[in-house]
Enzyme design. Structure first.
Site, PDB file in Angstrom:
ATOM      1  N   ASN A  87      -8.764  -2.864  47.911  1.00 13.22           N
ATOM      2  CA  ASN A  87      -7.589  -3.858  47.947  1.00 13.22           C
ATOM      3  C   ASN A  87      -7.930  -4.398  47.030  1.00 13.22           C
ATOM      4  O   ASN A  87      -8.502  -5.421  46.918  1.00 13.22           O
ATOM      5  CB  ASN A  87      -6.709  -4.176  48.603  1.00 13.22           C
ATOM      6  N   HIS A 104       1.569  -5.859  53.428  1.00 12.04           N
ATOM      7  CA  HIS A 104       0.786  -7.009  53.262  1.00 12.04           C
ATOM      8  C   HIS A 104       0.818  -8.470  53.848  1.00 12.04           C
ATOM      9  O   HIS A 104       1.750  -8.648  53.471  1.00 12.04           O
ATOM     10  CB  HIS A 104       0.184  -7.124  51.880  1.00 12.04           C
ATOM     11  N   SER A 151     -12.292 -10.057  55.311  1.00 10.13           N
ATOM     12  CA  SER A 151     -13.447 -10.238  55.091  1.00 10.13           C
ATOM     13  C   SER A 151     -14.728  -9.198  54.980  1.00 10.13           C
ATOM     14  O   SER A 151     -15.906  -9.353  55.523  1.00 10.13           O
ATOM     15  CB  SER A 151     -14.194 -11.562  55.907  1.00 10.13           C
ATOM     16  N   GLY A 172     -10.780  -6.335  50.822  1.00 13.88           N
ATOM     17  CA  GLY A 172     -10.588  -7.506  49.202  1.00 13.88           C
ATOM     18  C   GLY A 172     -11.788  -7.317  48.342  1.00 13.88           C
ATOM     19  O   GLY A 172     -12.484  -6.466  47.570  1.00 13.88           O
ATOM     20  N   GLY A 173     -11.741  -8.627  48.113  1.00 14.93           N
ATOM     21  CA  GLY A 173     -12.991  -9.317  48.061  1.00 14.93           C
ATOM     22  C   GLY A 173     -14.133  -8.570  47.404  1.00 14.93           C
ATOM     23  O   GLY A 173     -14.719  -7.881  46.448  1.00 14.93           O
ATOM     24  N   GLU A 214      -5.583  -6.274  60.141  1.00 12.44           N
ATOM     25  CA  GLU A 214      -5.538  -7.204  59.394  1.00 12.44           C
ATOM     26  C   GLU A 214      -5.457  -9.227  60.107  1.00 12.44           C
ATOM     27  O   GLU A 214      -4.124  -9.352  59.453  1.00 12.44           O
ATOM     28  CB  GLU A 214      -5.033  -7.418  57.897  1.00 12.44           C
ATOM     29  N   GLU A 268      -0.648 -10.836  52.424  1.00  6.40           N
ATOM     30  CA  GLU A 268      -0.002 -11.987  50.807  1.00  6.40           C
ATOM     31  C   GLU A 268       1.385 -11.898  50.783  1.00  6.40           C
ATOM     32  O   GLU A 268       1.853 -12.943  50.441  1.00  6.40           O
ATOM     33  CB  GLU A 268      -0.892 -11.815  50.026  1.00  6.40           C
ATOM     34  N   GLY A 327      -9.797 -12.815  53.337  1.00  6.35           N
ATOM     35  CA  GLY A 327     -10.978 -13.680  52.297  1.00  6.35           C
ATOM     36  C   GLY A 327     -11.504 -15.518  52.305  1.00  6.35           C
ATOM     37  O   GLY A 327     -12.176 -15.881  51.709  1.00  6.35           O
ATOM     38  N   LYS A 376      -6.082  -6.135  44.501  1.00  2.00           N
ATOM     39  CA  LYS A 376      -4.957  -8.087  45.161  1.00  2.00           C
ATOM     40  C   LYS A 376      -4.814  -7.668  43.076  1.00  2.00           C
ATOM     41  O   LYS A 376      -4.906  -6.744  42.997  1.00  2.00           O
ATOM     42  CB  LYS A 376      -5.326  -8.857  45.319  1.00  2.00           C
TER      43      LYS A 376
END
Ligand code: 13P
Length: 250
Positions: A10, A96, A214, A235-236, A168, A98, A174, A12
């Site tokens: 993802n 999600h 994470s 993600g990251g 999640e 977010e 994050g 983002k």
């Protein structure tokens, strides 16, 4: 039938089309076993076409990060399932945290989007998870149950066999604070048992449940060793081809 692992990226709101292409070029040669897991890249809407073109002929699939449930209409700024499909996406992330947190997405909206994804033959990656406050108040199961109950309203059990759920926990996204494999394993077991109750054993056994929050190269294998964890939504660590490849190759 064992469930095939699935690892999804993802991205983002990162990467313009040129950066997305560059990622694919560097990432593809790093995949060691092309058959072990399904891999889905979810770029921003403006990079979808570039990523679809770049992954042609490879094992990578492409997904949107969000969509409206309507096929078309006066909804400024939204992307429809027909648009995702036309550009070559096969998957779509729905609900999600977010989206829920910053854009007011509700469980009911998540349900509309899931029904629309089924109708339009897009595979939904449905995100659920509790906030820190909810976990500390011992409400994790209650929250997961509510999210699943509403998300799956009017869903046909057969359609749900292909669904992907991403657990999640919001406090792990994050933050560098990963759920322990045991914690994630318990939540996954709970989600699968509720899916079995709501949609039947077959759907529950076929559905892949990913962990997200994470996920990094150094914790991916401990998480993946949990029998209830069928992969990851990253993600990251998915923004860099080398670190994402390490997660895919764990
Ligand atoms: P991070 O991997 O950056 O924690 O993000 C997780 C996530 O939200 C994936 O959808």
């Amino acid at each position: 039938m064992p469930r095939k692992p699935l690892i999804a990226a993802n991205w983002k709101m990162y990467k313009v089309p040129a950066q997305a292409e560059e990622f694919v070029k560097k990432f593809l040669p790093l995949i060691e076993d092309k058959d072990r897991a399904e891999i889905v890249i979810c770029p921003s809407a403006t990079s979808l076409a570039a990523v679809v073109a770049a992954v042609q002929g490879s094992v990578l699939a492409v997904g949107g990060q969000n969509m409206h449930w309507a096929e078309e209409g006066a909804y400024t700024g939204e992307t429809s399932p027909l648009m995702l499909k036309a550009v070559g996406a096969t998957h779509v992330i729905i609900g999600h945290s977010e989206r829920r947190q910053y854009f007011g997405e509700t469980d009911e909206m998540v349900n509309h989007k899931i029904l629309s994804a089924v109708k339009n033959e897009l595979t939904p990656i449905i995100c659920v998870g509790e906030t820190l406050e909810e976990r500390e108040a011992n409400k994790t199961e209650e929250v997961l149950l509510r999210q699943c109950q509403i998300a799956f309203k009017a869903v046909e059990p057969e359609a749900a066999e292909n669904f992907i759920i991403a657990y999640e926990p919001v406090w792990a996204i994050g933050t560098g604070r990963t759920a322990t494999p045991e914690m994630a394993g318990l939540a996954h077991f709970y989600i699968r048992s509720q899916v079995a109750r709501l949609l039947g054993r077959k759907a529950a056994d076929s559905m892949r449940i990913l962990y997200g929050g994470s996920v990094k190269p150094d914790n991916a294998s401990a998480l993946a060793n949990q029998p209830e964890i069928d992969g990851a939504l990253v993600g990251g660590a998915s923004l860099d081809p080398v670190s994402f490849a390490k997660i895919v190759n764990y």
